[in-house]
Design a protein around this motif. Structure first.
Motif, PDB file in Angstrom:
ATOM      1  N   LEU A   1       0.637  -1.148  -0.077  1.00 13.93           N
ATOM      2  CA  LEU A   1       0.086   0.107   0.081  1.00 13.93           C
ATOM      3  C   LEU A   1       0.869   1.295   0.071  1.00 13.93           C
TER       4      LEU A   1
ATOM      5  N   TYR B   1       2.206   1.852  -3.432  1.00 16.68           N
ATOM      6  CA  TYR B   1       1.173   2.272  -4.273  1.00 16.68           C
ATOM      7  C   TYR B   1       1.190   3.820  -4.003  1.00 16.68           C
ATOM      8  N   GLN B   2       0.899   4.274  -2.849  1.00 18.06           N
ATOM      9  CA  GLN B   2       0.861   5.648  -2.581  1.00 18.06           C
ATOM     10  C   GLN B   2       1.933   6.463  -3.204  1.00 18.06           C
TER      11      GLN B   2
ATOM     12  N   GLU C   1       1.730   7.113  -6.809  1.00 18.90           N
ATOM     13  CA  GLU C   1       0.595   8.010  -6.962  1.00 18.90           C
ATOM     14  C   GLU C   1       1.009   9.496  -6.717  1.00 18.90           C
TER      15      GLU C   1
ATOM     16  N   LYS D   1       1.598   0.875 -11.396  1.00 15.72           N
ATOM     17  CA  LYS D   1       0.443   1.214 -10.726  1.00 15.72           C
ATOM     18  C   LYS D   1      -0.691   0.379 -10.764  1.00 15.72           C
ATOM     19  N   ARG D   2      -0.929   0.050 -12.052  1.00 17.04           N
ATOM     20  CA  ARG D   2      -2.196  -0.838 -12.301  1.00 17.04           C
ATOM     21  C   ARG D   2      -1.899  -2.154 -12.152  1.00 17.04           C
TER      22      ARG D   2
ATOM     23  N   ILE E   1       0.128  -3.002  -9.680  1.00 15.27           N
ATOM     24  CA  ILE E   1      -0.280  -2.996  -7.841  1.00 15.27           C
ATOM     25  C   ILE E   1      -1.769  -2.841  -7.559  1.00 15.27           C
ATOM     26  N   GLN E   2      -2.412  -2.175  -8.323  1.00 15.20           N
ATOM     27  CA  GLN E   2      -4.066  -2.204  -8.186  1.00 15.20           C
ATOM     28  C   GLN E   2      -4.467  -3.570  -8.398  1.00 15.20           C
ATOM     29  N   PHE E   3      -4.079  -4.444  -9.342  1.00 15.06           N
ATOM     30  CA  PHE E   3      -4.610  -5.852  -9.629  1.00 15.06           C
ATOM     31  C   PHE E   3      -4.193  -6.576  -8.570  1.00 15.06           C
ATOM     32  N   TYR E   4      -3.013  -6.456  -8.023  1.00 18.73           N
ATOM     33  CA  TYR E   4      -2.537  -7.347  -6.791  1.00 18.73           C
ATOM     34  C   TYR E   4      -3.361  -6.873  -5.658  1.00 18.73           C
ATOM     35  N   LEU E   5      -3.550  -5.651  -5.227  1.00 18.86           N
ATOM     36  CA  LEU E   5      -4.561  -5.230  -4.126  1.00 18.86           C
ATOM     37  C   LEU E   5      -5.797  -5.746  -4.307  1.00 18.86           C
ATOM     38  N   ARG E   6      -6.316  -5.836  -5.460  1.00 20.09           N
ATOM     39  CA  ARG E   6      -7.733  -6.348  -5.449  1.00 20.09           C
ATOM     40  C   ARG E   6      -7.805  -7.900  -5.335  1.00 20.09           C
TER      41      ARG E   6
END
Length: 253
Positions: A2, A5-6, A9, A77-78, A80-85
């Motif tokens: 996380l 990810y921040q 961003e 970022k995408r 990591i988004q996939f991983y976090l989902r």
């Protein structure tokens, strides 16, 4: 993950702000017989940029570089988004499966090195770090309880790549006993490596201790980039899984 990810961003936001102040258009460098001409393209036609207008060419070059950086960051970022989902559900199912003794037995060959000597070394008891046991709060897929999320990820990648290792195993360096984060045996040669992850390099006292520890290693023939692997992070620059994978691939695969 996380925090990484921040961090991405924040970097994306900074690049987007920088791009707002750069001129419209795209730089095209045309090479011909060892000479180069600059052009500014709007997507339909290109306009020649004379050499005396170098500042415009520099700005457009900077824009192209920043846009490519932005593209790379958005891709990461995408990912990591996939991983976090998905990470909330998938790892728990895998861990549940490994908690079944029958599956542990059937899958054991996938998570242990091929050499019996290395397997025995990894599974034998050893003196572990007795200091600050309250900091051991992160459980890795290998079963080890480690001190940080970054160590848990390193532990996980070593484990799933069948690389024999010990976590915080005692090492005598002269009259001093240290506990490297990871003591690793090369899965093919058996050669010993040590991996130290320094996770708070933005803290002055921690930084000084980290360099003192590396000096102690070097004094006893354990050299960074030779048989000592070192990784670093700060709050603003977390350790990435991509870096861990590359290091493991370079040294052990």
């Amino acid at each position: 993950m996380l925090s990484e990810y921040q961090h991405l961003e924040d970097k994306i936001e900074l690049l987007q702000a920088q791009l707002k102040y750069l001129p419209d258009g795209k730089l095209i460098c045309s090479h011909n017989h060892g000479r180069c001409k600059w052009y500014r393209s709007d997507g339909h036609k290109k306009t020649y940029i004379p050499k005396e207008n170098r500042e415009l060419a520099e700005q457009l070059a900077a824009k192209k570089y920043l846009m490519l950086q932005l593209e790379d960051l958005i891709t990461e970022k995408r990912a990591i988004q996939f991983y976090l989902r998905h990470h909330d559900s998938q790892p728990e199912k895998a861990l549940d499966l490994l908690s079944d003794s029958e599956y542990q037995d059937l899958l054991s060959s996938y998570f242990t090195p091929l050499s019996q000597e290395l397997t025995d070394w990894m599974n034998s008891s050893y003196q572990q770090n007795p200091n600050y046991p309250e900091q051991l709060i992160h459980k890795s897929i290998s079963g080890n309880i480690v001190r940080s999320k970054s160590e848990a990820i390193i532990d996980m990648f070593l484990h799933i790549n069948q690389i024999p290792f010990r976590y915080e195993c005692a090492l005598e360096l002269g009259e001093v006993t240290v506990f490297p984060d990871f003591t690793i045996r090369h899965p093919k040669t058996g050669e010993v490596f040590y991996w130290e992850h320094f996770g708070m390099m933005d803290q002055t006292t921690y930084l000084q201790k980290a360099f003192s520890k590396m000096q102690l290693y070097a004094t006893h023939g354990i050299m960074p980039s030779v048989n000592l692997i070192t990784t670093y992070e700060t709050k603003e620059n977390p350790l990435s899984t991509d870096m861990i994978e590359k290091i493991i691939g370079y040294y052990f695969l």
